[in-house]
Design an enzyme around this catalytic site. Structure first.
Site, PDB file in Angstrom:
ATOM      1  N   HIS A   1       0.993  -1.131   0.168  1.00 11.71           N
ATOM      2  CA  HIS A   1      -0.058   0.003   0.183  1.00 11.71           C
ATOM      3  C   HIS A   1       0.830   1.326  -0.041  1.00 11.71           C
ATOM      4  O   HIS A   1       1.334   1.722   0.898  1.00 11.71           O
ATOM      5  CB  HIS A   1      -0.932   0.112   1.200  1.00 11.71           C
ATOM      6  CG  HIS A   1      -2.064   0.916   1.041  1.00 11.71           C
ATOM      7  ND1 HIS A   1      -2.073   1.952   0.443  1.00 11.71           N
ATOM      8  CD2 HIS A   1      -3.240   1.097   1.578  1.00 11.71           C
ATOM      9  CE1 HIS A   1      -3.245   2.565   0.352  1.00 11.71           C
ATOM     10  NE2 HIS A   1      -3.855   2.053   1.026  1.00 11.71           N
TER      11      HIS A   1
ATOM     12  N   TYR B   1      -0.372   7.124   3.240  1.00 13.07           N
ATOM     13  CA  TYR B   1       0.186   6.069   4.326  1.00 13.07           C
ATOM     14  C   TYR B   1       1.667   6.382   3.952  1.00 13.07           C
ATOM     15  O   TYR B   1       2.336   6.859   3.269  1.00 13.07           O
ATOM     16  CB  TYR B   1      -0.317   4.858   4.304  1.00 13.07           C
ATOM     17  CG  TYR B   1      -1.865   4.800   4.631  1.00 13.07           C
ATOM     18  CD1 TYR B   1      -2.269   5.539   5.716  1.00 13.07           C
ATOM     19  CD2 TYR B   1      -2.705   4.097   3.897  1.00 13.07           C
ATOM     20  CE1 TYR B   1      -3.633   5.469   6.015  1.00 13.07           C
ATOM     21  CE2 TYR B   1      -4.243   4.247   4.146  1.00 13.07           C
ATOM     22  CZ  TYR B   1      -4.678   4.666   5.464  1.00 13.07           C
ATOM     23  OH  TYR B   1      -5.822   4.876   5.615  1.00 13.07           O
TER      24      TYR B   1
ATOM     25  N   ARG C   1     -16.933   1.258  -2.054  1.00 12.74           N
ATOM     26  CA  ARG C   1     -18.186   1.367  -1.283  1.00 12.74           C
ATOM     27  C   ARG C   1     -19.337   0.891  -1.989  1.00 12.74           C
ATOM     28  O   ARG C   1     -20.249   0.532  -1.489  1.00 12.74           O
ATOM     29  CB  ARG C   1     -18.294   2.986  -1.562  1.00 12.74           C
ATOM     30  CG  ARG C   1     -17.333   3.724  -0.544  1.00 12.74           C
ATOM     31  CD  ARG C   1     -17.264   5.323  -0.679  1.00 12.74           C
ATOM     32  NE  ARG C   1     -16.502   6.090   0.220  1.00 12.74           N
ATOM     33  CZ  ARG C   1     -15.265   6.295  -0.162  1.00 12.74           C
ATOM     34  NH1 ARG C   1     -14.529   6.065  -1.131  1.00 12.74           N
ATOM     35  NH2 ARG C   1     -14.371   7.047   0.808  1.00 12.74           N
TER      36      ARG C   1
END
Length: 348
Positions: free
Chosen positions: A169, A174, A317
């Site tokens: 990731h 991040y 989503r």
């Protein structure tokens, strides 16, 4: 290997204790497999305890985590669905409050008395994301090596758990993203300053993980196509990085944007992130490239693929709202897909 190109990349599911998977994860990922997703990605799994976003996030920093992860890996395989895992370190976004605490306070900081780790939040530089997050400590060279080894160890555990692929990731603000963005990396050593220096942490980590994994195990990297902030990381940077990652043996470039600076300006709309993936695909045609972002019907997803803007479409989503998205997408496109035997009689 993957039976279709509509994948699930679920939003982070905060319901873990000490990083362990539980019945919620078996149910959550299992229902997606039952309902025909081509592949499922287990998102943002911490490679270290302090690498989690919240205290409720999944972890893969110790061997004891492997059996719980294998439960839903095996279950997904029972339905012919490939499943991978996204290895992550939150960096300066760590020690945040879990979703169950949202709206209860004006800050996102989780302190030590609540299970947080404010004294062990670190990043490339001692610059906070905003005043709602902890101010991180600047990482030492020794810490950088330790975190890289944690990614390697986590990848080995993922392989032992039976995951079909591993994704690093490197987006959403991040740690890996924090290093290559000039907005969050203010270092003056070999990991800061120039483009080559800022991408070094991600490239070195990728190289080490690729070497550690079996040659036949696909390695994905999620990258930011843009910081969506003037003067920040942009799509031209992402194209250069993607070429380097391709040459390092990365099998798939998973593209999204923003998440690293509160000044970001994002125009949310259907397929709003597709142009970034399309630009990378056009510049690096021999790489497999994926896209995400407000993709919620079959014709829309299929159009992206047919126009060559991406090789894989991921949704999050939409699948959370409708776990049967694959069934509906097939209906939208007028194509037949096999339903699992237990649900077949409910087909119209």
């Amino acid at each position: 290997m993957f039976k279709n190109r509509l994948w699930v990349s679920p939003m982070c599911m905060y319901s873990s204790k000490d990083g362990f998977a539980n019945d919620f994860h078996l149910m959550h990922y299992g229902q997606l497999a039952i309902r025909g997703a081509g592949a499922v990605v287990v998102e943002a799994t911490g490679v270290l305890p302090e690498g989690r976003i919240t205290a409720d996030c999944l972890g893969i920093w110790k061997d004891a985590h492997i059996p719980g992860l294998r439960r839903f890996v095996d279950y997904s395989h029972n339905f012919g669905t490939a499943i991978g895992i996204q290895l992550a370190h939150a960096g300066r976004k760590g020690s945040s409050i879990p979703l169950r605490m949202y709206g209860t306070r004006p800050t996102l900081k989780l302190d030590g008395s609540e299970g947080g780790w404010p004294e062990n939040v670190y990043g490339p530089s001692a610059t906070a994301y905003d005043d709602k997050h902890w101010t991180p400590k600047e990482m030492t060279l020794e810490q950088i090596e330790d975190v890289q080894q944690a990614f390697v160890d986590a990848a080995n555990r993922a392989d032992k758990a039976g995951f079909d692929f591993v994704e690093l990731h490197g987006a959403n603000g991040y740690l890996l993203h924090q290093f290559y963005s000039p907005l969050s990396n203010l270092r003056t050593d070999k990991y800061g300053g120039s483009f080559e220096n800022r991408i070094r942490f991600l490239v070195e980590t990728t190289r080490k993980v690729r070497k550690a994994l079996p040659a036949e195990k696909p390695l994905f990297v999620r990258v930011a196509g843009s910081d969506c902030v003037e003067g920040g990381w942009d799509v031209e940077d992402a194209i250069k990085l993607s070429k380097i990652l391709r040459d390092e043996g990365v099998d798939f470039i998973d593209v999204m944007s923003a998440g690293n600076d509160p000044r970001q300006k994002v125009a949310y709309a259907p397929s709003y992130q597709v142009p970034l993936a399309a630009a990378i695909k056009a510049a690096v045609p021999d790489a497999l490239v994926g896209t995400v972002g407000c993709i919620d019907n079959g014709k829309q997803a299929n159009g992206i693929l047919e126009e060559g803007k991406a090789d894989i479409v991921s949704a999050a989503r939409k699948f959370l709202r409708d776990p049967s998205f694959v069934f509906q997408a097939a209906k939208d496109l007028g194509v037949f897909i096999k339903w699992n035997d237990q649900y077949e009689r409910s087909r119209e």
